[in-house]
Design a protein around this motif. Structure first.
Motif, short mmCIF file in Angstrom:
data_model
loop_
_atom_site.label_atom_id
_atom_site.label_comp_id
_atom_site.label_asym_id
_atom_site.label_seq_id
_atom_site.Cartn_x
_atom_site.Cartn_y
_atom_site.Cartn_z
N SER A 8 35.07 37.70 40.18
CA SER A 8 34.86 39.07 40.66
C SER A 8 33.38 39.44 40.57
N SER A 79 32.93 41.96 49.12
CA SER A 79 32.19 42.72 48.11
C SER A 79 32.97 42.89 46.82
N ASP A 80 34.29 43.12 46.89
CA ASP A 80 35.03 43.30 45.63
C ASP A 80 36.22 42.33 45.57
#
Ligand code: MG
Length: 348
Positions: A8, A79-80
Motif C-alpha cells: 500500500s 494511487s491507493d
C-alpha cells in the motif's frame, strides 16, 4: 508468501512514447515500417520502480498516442491500491480499458516487475513457473528483396530456427532464396496474407516440400471454417496468431488450429497470458510464445513464461538498434532464464 514491503501507499505511474529504430524496414503482408513507436511505463512506490512496455499494433487499432492516453486514464487506480492484490487490478483494467490490450500489458508488466523487486525474486518464481529449459527462439525474416533476405539470413547465423514472413506474390522466391544458403528449420508466418483456402492449400502444398516446420495464420482470422478445411488437407501444424487475442478466443480454435501464438501485448499482460497458456494446453493446443517489436522490457516479461512454451519466438528486441534496456542473456540462439528480481533488466 511473506510481505517484505508494504504493497500500500502512494504510487506514481509515468508513461512516455519511445521511438525504436529498426535494423531493417519491417514488412509484413499488411504494412511496412522503418521505426516503431512503443510506450514505456514505470510504476514507482516505496522507493521501488517497476518497468513495463506497450507495443501498439495497427492490426488491433492501437497506436502510441491512444495507448499513452489509455494508460494515463487509469493511472489513478494505482494511487491507493495494494500491489500485492495484483489479480484484482488486472480485472479493473479489463473493465476500464477493454480495447487497448497493450496498455494493460504495459501496466501489468510494470506491476509484476515492481512485485518481483519488492520480494527480491524473479517474476517466474513468484508465478511458480517451472525452471525447465527454454526452447530456442526463432529469428524473424521480414518480407524483402532477395539480396536483403540473403543478408538477413546470414546475420541470423547464431539462431537455429528462422521465422519467415510470407503472404506475398513472391512467396516461392523468398523461400528459394533462403534455401540456397540455409537448411535451418523454417516457420512460415503468412499474417493472414493468403486470401482463401485454395490459395493457402496451393502455397502450403509447395511449402511442405521445403522443410517447413509450421504455418502461422495462413488466412484472415475470421475464416475459421475454411481454416478447419485447410487443416484436414495438410500435414503441417497450423498456429493461430491474429485469430487469438485473449483467453475467451481459445475454446473455438481447437478444431481449426494445432496451436496458438500467445503474446503479452494481445493478452493484456503476464497474468492473462498465463491463464491463456493453461487453457490452451487443456484444449490440446501447442503454445507459441510470441512478441511484437519490443524492447528488452516486454521480451524479458514474456521470457518469464517461456519454459511453458513449445515454440519460442521472442526476437523483437533483436530487431531494434536503440534498446533502452539491457540484461537479457542469449547465447547460440538460446535464452537463459534470469534469476534477478522482477524482469531482470536494467535501464541503460
Ligand atoms: Mg504472427
Amino acid at each position: 508468501m511473506q510481505n517484505p514491503i508494504s504493497g500500500s501507499g502512494p504510487a506514481t505511474v509515468q508513461a512516455q512514447i519511445v521511438r525504436l529504430e529498426l535494423n531493417h524496414p519491417w514488412t509484413l503482408s499488411r504494412n511496412t515500417s522503418a521505426f516503431k513507436e512503443n510506450v514505456l511505463v514505470s510504476i514507482g512506490k516505496n522507493g521501488i520502480t517497476g518497468f513495463g512496455e506497450a507495443a501498439p499494433n495497427v492490426r488491433y487499432d492501437e497506436n502510441a498516442k491512444s495507448t499513452l492516453w489509455a494508460i494515463e486514464a487509469v493511472s489513478d487506480l494505482y494511487s491507493d491500491f495494494d500491489f500485492h492484490q495484483h489479480e484484482s487490478i488486472d480485472q479493473k483494467l479489463k473493465s476500464a480499458i477493454p480495447d487497448n490490450s497493450c496498455a494493460r500489458a504495459a501496466l501489468d508488466i510494470a506491476l509484476m516487475d515492481w512485485l518481483g523487486k519488492a520480494y527480491g525474486r524473479p517474476i517466474h518464481r513468484i508465478l511458480n513457473i517451472p525452471c525447465s529449459e527454454i526452447p530456442p527462439t526463432s529469428f524473424s525474416i521480414g518480407i524483402d528483396q532477395p539480396d536483403v533476405i540473403r543478408r538477413k539470413v546470414e546475420t541470423a547465423s547464431e539462431y537455429k530456427i528462422l521465422k519467415v514472413k510470407l503472404g506475398t506474390d513472391n512467396d516461392q522466391e523468398i523461400i528459394n532464396t533462403i534455401r540456397e544458403i540455409s537448411d535451418k528449420p523454417i516457420r512460415v508466418d503468412a499474417n493472414e496474407g493468403w486470401k482463401d483456402k485454395y490459395e493457402a492449400l496451393d502455397k502450403i502444398t509447395w511449402l511442405q516440400s521445403q522443410g517447413i516446420e509450421l504455418i502461422e495464420q495462413p488466412m484472415p482470422a475470421e475464416l475459421m471454417e475454411e481454416t478447419t478445411w485447410l487443416r484436414e488437407q495438410i500435414n503441417i501444424p497450423l498456429i493461430a496468431d491474429e485469430a487469438v487475442k485473449t483467453v475467451n478466443d481459445i475454446p473455438a480454435l481447437a478444431s481449426s488450429y494445432d496451436g496458438v501464438n500467445i503474446k503479452l501485448m494481445k493478452a493484456g499482460g503476464i497474468q492473462e497470458a498465463l491463464r491463456m497458456i493453461h487453457l490452451a494446453k487443456k484444449s490440446g493446443l501447442k503454445i507459441m510464445l510470441g512478441c511484437m517489436i519490443e524492447t528488452s522490457v516486454a521480451i524479458a516479461a514474456a521470457l518469464q513464461l517461456s519454459p511453458l512454451a513449445d515454440y519460442v519466438d521472442l526476437d523483437g528486441h533483436l530487431l531494434i538498434r536503440n534498446d533502452p534496456f539491457y540484461g537479457i542473456t542469449i547465447s547460440d540462439g538460446c535464452f537463459s532464464q534470469s534469476n534477478q528480481p522482477g524482469l531482470g533488466v536494467l535501464k541503460k
